[in-house]
Scaffold this motif. Structure first.
Motif, mmCIF file in Angstrom:
data_model
loop_
_atom_site.group_PDB
_atom_site.id
_atom_site.type_symbol
_atom_site.label_atom_id
_atom_site.label_comp_id
_atom_site.label_asym_id
_atom_site.label_seq_id
_atom_site.Cartn_x
_atom_site.Cartn_y
_atom_site.Cartn_z
ATOM 1 N N PRO A 8 -9.335 -1.499 -22.420
ATOM 2 C CA PRO A 8 -8.339 -1.027 -22.862
ATOM 3 C C PRO A 8 -6.927 -1.261 -22.280
ATOM 4 O O PRO A 8 -6.472 -1.180 -21.423
ATOM 5 C CB PRO A 8 -8.542 0.621 -22.721
ATOM 6 C CG PRO A 8 -8.894 0.365 -21.338
ATOM 7 C CD PRO A 8 -9.798 -0.897 -21.376
ATOM 8 N N VAL A 9 -6.031 -1.787 -22.642
ATOM 9 C CA VAL A 9 -3.857 -1.755 -22.843
ATOM 10 C C VAL A 9 -3.464 -0.649 -22.143
ATOM 11 O O VAL A 9 -4.072 0.794 -22.575
ATOM 12 C CB VAL A 9 -3.742 -2.449 -24.121
ATOM 13 C CG1 VAL A 9 -1.837 -2.760 -23.742
ATOM 14 C CG2 VAL A 9 -4.340 -3.883 -24.436
ATOM 15 N N GLY A 10 -2.905 -0.856 -21.041
ATOM 16 C CA GLY A 10 -2.780 0.174 -20.281
ATOM 17 C C GLY A 10 -3.509 1.039 -19.702
ATOM 18 O O GLY A 10 -3.081 1.787 -18.449
ATOM 19 N N GLU A 11 -4.680 0.478 -19.334
ATOM 20 C CA GLU A 11 -5.562 0.986 -18.155
ATOM 21 C C GLU A 11 -4.984 0.194 -16.690
ATOM 22 O O GLU A 11 -4.394 -0.448 -16.829
ATOM 23 C CB GLU A 11 -7.205 0.692 -18.410
ATOM 24 C CG GLU A 11 -7.412 1.024 -16.950
ATOM 25 C CD GLU A 11 -9.402 0.351 -17.631
ATOM 26 O OE1 GLU A 11 -10.594 1.178 -16.807
ATOM 27 O OE2 GLU A 11 -9.537 -0.798 -17.483
ATOM 28 N N THR A 12 -5.226 0.957 -15.682
ATOM 29 C CA THR A 12 -4.563 0.536 -14.333
ATOM 30 C C THR A 12 -6.338 0.844 -13.542
ATOM 31 O O THR A 12 -6.770 2.116 -13.501
ATOM 32 C CB THR A 12 -3.870 2.173 -13.606
ATOM 33 O OG1 THR A 12 -2.406 2.070 -14.292
ATOM 34 C CG2 THR A 12 -3.428 1.573 -12.572
ATOM 35 N N LEU A 13 -6.458 0.415 -12.524
ATOM 36 C CA LEU A 13 -7.486 -0.344 -11.967
ATOM 37 C C LEU A 13 -6.656 -0.464 -10.335
ATOM 38 O O LEU A 13 -6.187 -1.137 -9.878
ATOM 39 C CB LEU A 13 -8.392 -1.427 -11.695
ATOM 40 C CG LEU A 13 -8.390 -2.361 -12.916
ATOM 41 C CD1 LEU A 13 -9.049 -3.341 -13.294
ATOM 42 C CD2 LEU A 13 -9.153 -1.934 -13.822
ATOM 43 N N VAL A 14 -7.500 0.609 -9.538
ATOM 44 C CA VAL A 14 -7.125 1.301 -8.120
ATOM 45 C C VAL A 14 -8.252 0.963 -7.647
ATOM 46 O O VAL A 14 -9.348 1.276 -7.242
ATOM 47 C CB VAL A 14 -6.961 3.055 -8.497
ATOM 48 C CG1 VAL A 14 -5.881 3.228 -6.839
ATOM 49 C CG2 VAL A 14 -5.620 3.116 -9.606
ATOM 50 N N PHE A 15 -8.099 -0.144 -6.243
ATOM 51 C CA PHE A 15 -8.710 -0.411 -5.184
ATOM 52 C C PHE A 15 -8.544 -0.777 -3.826
ATOM 53 O O PHE A 15 -7.122 -1.301 -3.774
ATOM 54 C CB PHE A 15 -9.733 -1.799 -6.138
ATOM 55 C CG PHE A 15 -8.903 -3.300 -6.713
ATOM 56 C CD1 PHE A 15 -9.282 -3.592 -5.222
ATOM 57 C CD2 PHE A 15 -8.298 -3.142 -7.984
ATOM 58 C CE1 PHE A 15 -7.612 -4.788 -5.452
ATOM 59 C CE2 PHE A 15 -7.558 -4.274 -8.023
ATOM 60 C CZ PHE A 15 -7.501 -5.016 -7.188
ATOM 61 N N GLY A 16 -9.434 -1.312 -3.183
ATOM 62 C CA GLY A 16 -8.944 -1.939 -1.713
ATOM 63 C C GLY A 16 -7.707 -0.254 -1.470
ATOM 64 O O GLY A 16 -7.653 0.518 -1.415
ATOM 65 N N GLU A 17 -8.060 -0.490 0.659
ATOM 66 C CA GLU A 17 -7.968 -0.324 1.305
ATOM 67 C C GLU A 17 -7.775 -1.061 3.153
ATOM 68 O O GLU A 17 -8.671 -1.482 2.736
ATOM 69 C CB GLU A 17 -8.310 1.395 1.897
ATOM 70 C CG GLU A 17 -7.648 2.596 2.552
ATOM 71 C CD GLU A 17 -9.142 3.033 2.665
ATOM 72 O OE1 GLU A 17 -9.811 3.398 4.426
ATOM 73 O OE2 GLU A 17 -8.760 4.599 1.815
ATOM 74 N N HIS A 18 -6.458 -1.130 2.133
ATOM 75 C CA HIS A 18 -6.164 -1.221 4.199
ATOM 76 C C HIS A 18 -5.295 -1.159 5.420
ATOM 77 O O HIS A 18 -3.913 -0.281 4.802
ATOM 78 C CB HIS A 18 -5.600 -2.927 4.141
ATOM 79 C CG HIS A 18 -5.821 -4.273 5.426
ATOM 80 N ND1 HIS A 18 -6.838 -5.186 5.737
ATOM 81 C CD2 HIS A 18 -4.686 -4.137 6.469
ATOM 82 C CE1 HIS A 18 -6.260 -5.870 7.006
ATOM 83 N NE2 HIS A 18 -5.049 -4.850 7.110
ATOM 84 N N ARG A 19 -5.364 -0.866 6.424
ATOM 85 C CA ARG A 19 -4.466 -0.259 7.794
ATOM 86 C C ARG A 19 -3.504 -1.525 8.109
ATOM 87 O O ARG A 19 -4.366 -1.997 8.512
ATOM 88 C CB ARG A 19 -5.351 0.488 8.005
ATOM 89 C CG ARG A 19 -4.601 1.416 9.591
ATOM 90 C CD ARG A 19 -3.676 2.308 9.121
ATOM 91 N NE ARG A 19 -4.568 3.882 8.833
ATOM 92 C CZ ARG A 19 -3.843 5.003 7.974
ATOM 93 N NH1 ARG A 19 -2.377 4.744 7.808
ATOM 94 N NH2 ARG A 19 -4.872 5.822 7.194
#
Length: 238
Positions: A8-19
């Motif tokens: 879907p256009v407009g979807e936001t993927l959220v991922f990853g973590e780095h300190r």
């Protein structure tokens, strides 16, 4: 599993973590950007020493690569053709970083691999830490989240069905022109050259219906030089 046809256009993927660590920022600065080599004798009122902005880019690329290797949408691929790169604030030692990818539009021009579709996306590296815009509370700085950098790039996703073969110059030119307009509009909005226009961010179904309803343009109706150049740099080839 989701496919190109389902994104879907407009979807936001959220991922990853780095300190962000002191040793790795110092090592990066020593090798690639000595202007940002931390001074061990400096005391910082809030947060740690600032990392090189190129270190932030490298971490964003690593988080993207890690995500692409483990994402359930098998075959997902990010092409690091960076457009409109902006550094919004410094990344500091101790900050926690993650990536957010907003899908701006689905591109229609088929790549050499007709089993993969491409989406135009905006990648943002989010930094969480006490720097910049924190506020006092209980004698401590409150951690806040804010964008550290952003840029436009493309994301490849497997197709459920192979893209249709293009047989004529008119078909190639029509799809290049349509994608070029989408990319041009996104770049202009990102660079604040014009206000966002919802009509330029059409969904793939709307574009498909329009293309099917209209006859192909004459061969002379080629895309603008800007659009052609952008598509060449994004996908390569002639």
């Amino acid at each position: 599993m989701r496919y190109y046809e389902d994104v879907p256009v407009g979807e936001t993927l959220v991922f990853g973590e780095h300190r962000v660590g002191l040793a790795e920022t110092a090592e990066f600065a020593r090798a690639y950007d000595p202007r940002h080599l931390p001074d061990p004798g400096t005391a910082y009122a809030v947060g740690g020493p600032a990392a090189s902005p190129w270190y932030a880019c490298a971490i964003a690329a690593k988080l993207v690569a890690d995500y692409a290797a483990t994402e359930p949408m098998v075959g997902i691929d990010f092409v690091q053709h960076v457009r409109a790169l902006k550094w919004h604030q410094e990344v500091r030692v101790g900050d926690l970083l993650r990536v957010e990818v907003e899908i701006l539009n689905l591109l229609r021009y088929p790549s050499r691999d007709r089993q993969k579709g491409w989406a135009l996306v905006r990648l943002v590296l989010i930094s969480r830490g006490p720097q910049g815009f924190g506020q006092w509370g209980d004698d401590e700085w409150e951690e806040v989240e804010s964008p550290a950098l952003s840029y436009l790039t493309t994301m490849g996703v497997p197709r459920r069905t192979e893209a249709q073969q293009l047989w004529t110059v008119q078909e190639h030119e029509a799809l290049r022109a349509a994608d070029g307009k989408v990319i041009d509009a996104a770049l202009r909005r990102e660079l604040h050259l014009e206000q966002a226009d919802p009509s330029t961010a059409q969904n793939i179904e709307v574009q498909s219906a329009t293309m099917a309803a209209e006859p192909p343009p004459p061969a002379a109706a080629s895309p603008s030089t800007t659009s052609r150049g952008l598509l060449k740099r994004l996908f390569g080839g002639e």
